[in-house]
Each structure stands twice: as C-alpha cells, then as structure tokens.
Design an enzyme around this catalytic site. Structure first.
Site, PDB file in Angstrom:
ATOM      1  N   GLY A  48       0.786  -1.236   0.000  1.00 16.78           N
ATOM      2  CA  GLY A  48       0.000   0.000   0.000  1.00 16.78           C
ATOM      3  C   GLY A  48       0.811   1.277   0.000  1.00 16.78           C
ATOM      4  O   GLY A  48       0.281   2.337   0.354  1.00 16.78           O
ATOM      5  N   GLU A  74       7.135   4.564 -12.234  1.00 16.75           N
ATOM      6  CA  GLU A  74       6.716   3.219 -12.622  1.00 16.75           C
ATOM      7  C   GLU A  74       5.379   3.248 -13.353  1.00 16.75           C
ATOM      8  O   GLU A  74       5.270   2.767 -14.479  1.00 16.75           O
ATOM      9  CB  GLU A  74       6.623   2.337 -11.377  1.00 16.75           C
ATOM     10  CG  GLU A  74       6.405   0.858 -11.693  1.00 16.75           C
ATOM     11  CD  GLU A  74       6.496   0.024 -10.436  1.00 16.75           C
ATOM     12  OE1 GLU A  74       6.841  -1.161 -10.543  1.00 16.75           O
ATOM     13  OE2 GLU A  74       6.227   0.545  -9.335  1.00 16.75           O
ATOM     14  N   ARG A 222      12.416  11.919  13.651  1.00 19.29           N
ATOM     15  CA  ARG A 222      13.326  12.857  14.307  1.00 19.29           C
ATOM     16  C   ARG A 222      12.569  14.032  14.922  1.00 19.29           C
ATOM     17  O   ARG A 222      11.747  14.661  14.262  1.00 19.29           O
ATOM     18  CB  ARG A 222      14.343  13.389  13.294  1.00 19.29           C
ATOM     19  CG  ARG A 222      15.393  12.381  12.866  1.00 19.29           C
ATOM     20  CD  ARG A 222      16.262  12.939  11.766  1.00 19.29           C
ATOM     21  NE  ARG A 222      17.255  11.962  11.304  1.00 19.29           N
ATOM     22  CZ  ARG A 222      17.849  12.013  10.133  1.00 19.29           C
ATOM     23  NH1 ARG A 222      17.548  13.004   9.290  1.00 19.29           N
ATOM     24  NH2 ARG A 222      18.726  11.096   9.781  1.00 19.29           N
ATOM     25  N   HIS A 226       6.201   9.535  18.861  1.00 18.63           N
ATOM     26  CA  HIS A 226       5.349   8.797  17.928  1.00 18.63           C
ATOM     27  C   HIS A 226       5.084   7.411  18.482  1.00 18.63           C
ATOM     28  O   HIS A 226       5.800   6.921  19.366  1.00 18.63           O
ATOM     29  CB  HIS A 226       6.028   8.689  16.551  1.00 18.63           C
ATOM     30  CG  HIS A 226       7.360   7.979  16.593  1.00 18.63           C
ATOM     31  ND1 HIS A 226       7.468   6.610  16.475  1.00 18.63           N
ATOM     32  CD2 HIS A 226       8.621   8.449  16.753  1.00 18.63           C
ATOM     33  CE1 HIS A 226       8.743   6.267  16.552  1.00 18.63           C
ATOM     34  NE2 HIS A 226       9.467   7.362  16.725  1.00 18.63           N
ATOM     35  N   LYS A 291     -28.853 -15.282  24.476  1.00 18.70           N
ATOM     36  CA  LYS A 291     -27.845 -14.208  24.508  1.00 18.70           C
ATOM     37  C   LYS A 291     -28.166 -13.126  23.468  1.00 18.70           C
ATOM     38  O   LYS A 291     -28.138 -11.936  23.779  1.00 18.70           O
ATOM     39  CB  LYS A 291     -26.456 -14.796  24.232  1.00 18.70           C
ATOM     40  CG  LYS A 291     -26.036 -15.874  25.212  1.00 18.70           C
ATOM     41  CD  LYS A 291     -24.655 -16.418  24.899  1.00 18.70           C
ATOM     42  CE  LYS A 291     -24.604 -17.118  23.540  1.00 18.70           C
ATOM     43  NZ  LYS A 291     -25.491 -18.287  23.451  1.00 18.70           N
ATOM     44  N   GLU A 315     -22.447 -13.993  13.237  1.00 20.46           N
ATOM     45  CA  GLU A 315     -23.050 -15.317  13.101  1.00 20.46           C
ATOM     46  C   GLU A 315     -24.302 -15.301  12.239  1.00 20.46           C
ATOM     47  O   GLU A 315     -24.493 -16.157  11.386  1.00 20.46           O
ATOM     48  CB  GLU A 315     -23.377 -15.867  14.494  1.00 20.46           C
ATOM     49  CG  GLU A 315     -23.627 -17.359  14.533  1.00 20.46           C
ATOM     50  CD  GLU A 315     -23.662 -17.858  15.964  1.00 20.46           C
ATOM     51  OE1 GLU A 315     -22.907 -18.786  16.285  1.00 20.46           O
ATOM     52  OE2 GLU A 315     -24.453 -17.327  16.769  1.00 20.46           O
TER      53      GLU A 315
END
Length: 579
Positions: A48, A74, A222, A226, A291, A315
């Site tokens: 990426g 490219e 630098r 981070h 549930k 599910e």
C-alpha cells in the site's frame, strides 16, 4: 529536569507538522509528517505504499488547500487516476483545478549503461518546474528503486540521494519517497534512504492462516514523539484507515450515569437502574439460552431512548436477527428505518483480528453510536488464538471507554478448555458479566440467569429463572420449594399445590367459623330463653313479695286500729270512774 531535556521537550512541542488527512495516521505520528522534510515509506510489493502516498497528496489538496506533485517512475498518470477512482478520488478533476500535478518519468536503464553517466539534474529541473507551476506544498516520488535502477556505483548513488533529499528540503515541501524493502533486514534496497529521511514508515503485508493483514510501523521520527508499535490498517472504498493502539495508562474518564438494559427485572437485579454508561458488559451462555435476545433488547431500549446503536453480527445476517426478534415482540426494523440502529454483519474469516478491529473502529467513528453490540465474540476464535482475541478486545474496550460508548459482548460457552479460557479471559476485562445457564430438572430444560459481577454497584446474588415468550423476556422471582430452587413446570406445580393447600385451609377455617357461629347462636338463644324465664320468675316473685307486704301492712294497720280502740275504751272507762 535537565536543560537538555527541557530543550528537547520544547522542540517536540513546536515541531512543525503536516497533517496527512489519513484516518489514524496523524494520531500515531502526533500530528502528521514533518513539515518541509522528507519521509520514507517503505515495504514489500502490494503493501500500500503508492496508495498511501497518493492519499497524502489528495487529502492535502482537498482538505488542507495544499497542492501536491506526484512524480511516478513506474506507473503512468492515466493508470494512477484509474487506480484511485474506485476509492472515490477524481485525480483528473484535481489536475484540471491545478491542485494536483501527476508526472510520469521514464527511466531507461540501457541509456544509462551506454553513456556511463548518471545524475539527477534533469529530475531536479522537472520536479522544480512542477512544484512552482501549482505552488505545491506536498511532493511524492514513487518509487526510488526505479530512479536508481541502472546505477551500480554506490558512491554516486549515495551522493545523488543526498542531493535529492537536500533539494526537497530547499524547496520547503513536505515530501514522501517510497521505496521497496531490501534484503537482510534492510528497510530499503539501497540501505541509505532510511538514514537520510527524517521520518521512516514501514508497511507490511503478511498472510497468516490464509488471512491477510496489513500493518504499519513508524520506525523513526526525528524530533517528535510517535507510536512505536505495529498498527493494522485497512484499505477500503474510502481509502486508508489506521487503528492506533489505545493508551496503556488507564486514565480514562468514567460516568456514573445509568442506562437501562431493556429488561426491567434485570435492571432491578442491578440496583434498579441498569448498567453504567460507557461500561462493558459480557453475556455468556450455551447455545439457545437467549444471549442474542438480551442483546437485541438492549439495542431496542437504546433506540427507544433516541440514541444510536451499532450492532456487529458475526453469526447471523441482519435480516435473520430482525425476523427472529420479531417472535419475542421486538421490532428492530423500525429502528433501522429511522437510522438509529445500524447492522454490520460479516464472517470472522473475512479479515484477520486486527483488520476486524480497524473496521469496527472506522464504523464506530463514522456512525457515532452510544451503544455497540458484538454478537458473538467467540466466533473470532476461528481467526486467532485466545490471547489474540483478548488483546483485540482490550484495545476495543479501551477505545470505547474513551468515547464513553457502552458495549455489550455475547459469548458462546461450551464445555471446552478454549471456551472456558475465553470466558475467563474476557470476563476479567468487562465491568459486568451476565451468565445464562441451562437448568435441567424434572425432565425439562429451563434457563437461569446469574449476575457474576457488576463493578461499582449493588447487585443481586440470586439465580433468576430467565423466560422467553412471544410477549418478550422476563426474569421470574426466585421460588424455593422443599427441594430447593424450582423452575418451569416444577415451580408451577409447587405453586398450584400451595394454592390448593391454601384453598383447603381456607375451606376448613370457614367450616369451623360457621360451626362456631351456629353454636354461638344456639347458646345465645338459650341465654335469651333463660333470661326471659329468669325475668318471668323474678316478676312472679316480686308480685308475691308485694302481696305479702300488703298483707303485712293491713295486719299492722289493723293492729294499730285495735290498739287505738283499746286505748279509747280504757280512757272512757277512766273518765266514767272519776265521775
């Protein structure tokens, strides 16, 4: 604190940065890339690099009014425009508006080999013209390997690289240079780019158990703090999204506000008020214990309060859930139509765990819900180990707590070591844990609910029978029989038995009461008769007594009269004798 340390802190706080506009990346880099300095993005093919650098240019032009130059060695400009069109980016329009300039530079290795000379003077002229023509603030060079593909002299290569980086700094543009990963642990093929760059970002695309995941790591930066961990990132129809690891300091704000669960009897077990806002709740149990029904009731209650709810289903499909919940008197479709409820359904095997996390993070940020449901989290075991699932949930819970979003997890419990580990691992993370279990007794199966824990509030320690009917969900009060806690038909039979016993006792008591009343009336009648007889006898006796008194009085009067007459006769005799 030393002077050098204070100076370092001061420089960190005031280091100029350029926001990338890429979701999550600015957070990881504490504000963006170093302004006016070059940044290296490196990695293997397909990770990426080109897309991230293109989005950096596009976001700058569209969101921060910073024109950008993208110089490719490219791919051609037409190919680049076509590649990002599927992400909703119109490069041709941006070029026409002079916000972005795409330039393709063709490097012919044979020409370099024939002449034996190689320098970047022509590139500097071409790049400088492109920057000046649109007043560019951002520049991307993609990729560096093609630029130096024909150069074998390391000394010249290093010199030209330094010239390139110096040129970009002189132009005061925030630059991204992409490079392919080198061999033997080197971040790039040349092994120099990472040293002369002010910021280095490494992208990685790995496949584990046939599931691919892209990760990002800031190798160096630098003059700035981070994030140093690996962060998963997602490429979808809206571009790149990076999920930062949440804070490990546990300094999040908490709320004392309570929100209802949707089941009044459950709220009563939780002190009569429900869950804490921004807390995490786990509902675990075996298959068929309800549930998903509990989760649906919570979603329904949230939407009834005019608040948004985001439902992640691993599910069942949303249509299945909506149809099934209709059987227990819950209409979720109306909330979907109103925009308060949103489903996000996918199989766990669609992504790796971290990609699922990125996807959730992105959807939550976009929808901004007040409640989130994950149903069920145990399905995630198929794409990761127990420890990986726990790590993912820790990060998700931390993020949701920072956003003050209440989350409910459902977990399938099985009689396996993996499931027990999952329950124990996840239950230690959550604020409240509801356990729904099967209670087998007297040839039937019923459900019982336990509140295993609920941090920060008074809660019931009783086992309540959990009932699911076409009218909805309810919890029945604990019913104790001679043999302990009774559920189902045993409870109903005991109730009927006790009710029958009460009726019989009431009948016996009523019968005795009637007998007492009858005897009382008989006795009262006898008393009344004796009273009348007594009064009659008393009256007769009084009558006789009066008659006797009268007789005595007459006799007394007669006696007095006789005495008087006698005295008169005697007096008369005395008078006569005197004469």
């Amino acid at each position: 604190m030393t002077k050098s340390h204070k100076k370092q802190q001061h420089s960190i706080a005031h280091l100029p940065k350029t926001s990338t506009g890429i979701t999550g990346l600015d957070e990881i880099t504490s504000g963006g890339l170093p302004k006016g300095r070059p940044t290296l993005i490196c990695g293997e093919a397909g990770c990426g690099k080109t897309l991230m650098s293109l989005e950096f240019i596009i976001r700058g032009a569209t969101e921060f009014n910073e024109p950008g130059v993208f110089m490719a060695f490219e791919e051609k400009a037409e190919e680049l425009a076509m590649n990002v069109a599927s992400l909703g980016f119109d490069l041709n329009k941006l070029q026409a508006e002079h916000k972005v300039k795409l330039d393709h530079v063709h490097i012919d290795r044979s020409e370099i080999e024939e002449t034996g000379e190689y320098d970047l003077e022509g590139l500097f002229i071409r790049l400088g013209y492109a920057i000046d023509s649109i007043g560019a603030k951002r520049v991307v060079l993609d990729t560096l390997e093609n630029l130096f593909s024909g150069l074998s002299d390391q000394a010249i290569l290093r010199a030209e690289l330094r010239r390139l980086f110096s040129f970009l700094k002189e132009k005061s543009v925030t630059a991204i240079i992409t490079g392919e990963k080198g061999e033997g642990g080197s971040l790039t093929r040349q092994g120099l780019e990472e040293y002369v760059s002010d910021c280095v970002i490494l992208l990685d695309h790995r496949v584990i158990n046939q599931i691919s995941t892209r990760r990002l790591r800031v190798v160096k930066y630098r003059g700035s703090q981070h994030g140093t961990n690996e962060y998963p990132f997602l490429i979808d129809e809206e571009g790149i999204s990076v999920l930062p690891v949440t804070s490990l300091k546990l300094e999040k704000e908490v709320s004392s506000k309570r929100i209802p669960s949707g089941i009044p009897a459950l709220d009563e077990m939780l002190g009569g008020k429900g869950f804490f806002k921004g807390s995490s709740i786990l509902v675990s149990g075996t298959a068929g214990t309800g549930k998903t029904s509990i989760a649906a009731y919570f979603a329904n209650e949230t939407c009834q309060q005019k608040k948004k709810c985001l439902y992640f289903a691993f599910e069942e499909s949303p249509k299945q859930i909506i149809r099934n919940m209709g059987s227990i008197n819950v209409d979720l479709q109306k909330h979907v139509d109103s925009g308060l409820l949103q489903f996000y359904a996918s199989r766990p095997t669609l992504y790796g765990l971290e990609m699922h996390l990125v996807s959730m993070y992105k959807n939550i940020k976009k929808f901004k819900p007040e409640a989130v449901i994950l149903d069920p989290i145990t399905n995630l075991i198929t794409v990761g180990s127990v420890s990986e699932v726990k790590s993912m949930l820790v990060r998700l819970i931390d993020f949701l707590q920072e956003e003050q979003i209440t989350v409910m997890f459902t977990a399938l419990s099985l009689n396996t070591i993996v499931s027990e580990q999952t329950d124990e691992g996840v239950s230690s993370l959550v604020d409240a844990w509801l356990l729904v279990r099967d209670i087998e007794y007297n040839g039937e199966r019923n459900r019982g609910m336990y509140i295993m824990k609920s941090r920060g509030m008074k809660h019931s320690n009783q086992v309540r029978e959990f009932i699911i009917t076409d009218k909805g969900l309810d919890l029945v009060d604990v019913y104790l029989g001679p043999e302990g806690v009774l559920t189902g038909s045993a409870r109903e039979a005991q109730k009927l038995k006790e009710k029958t016993g009460v009726a019989l006792r009431d009948f016996a008591v009523t019968r005795k009461d009637k007998e007492i009343i009858r005897k009382r009336k008989m006795l009262e009648s006898k008393i009344s008769s004796l009273q009348a007889e007594f009064e009659s006898t008393e009256e007769e006796l009084n009558k006789i007594y009066i008659e006797e008194e009268l007789k005595q009085q007459i006799i007394e009067n007669n006696r007095k009269e006789i005495t008087k007459m006698r005295r008169g006769i005697e007096t008369e005799k005395q008078i006569r004798s005197k004469k």
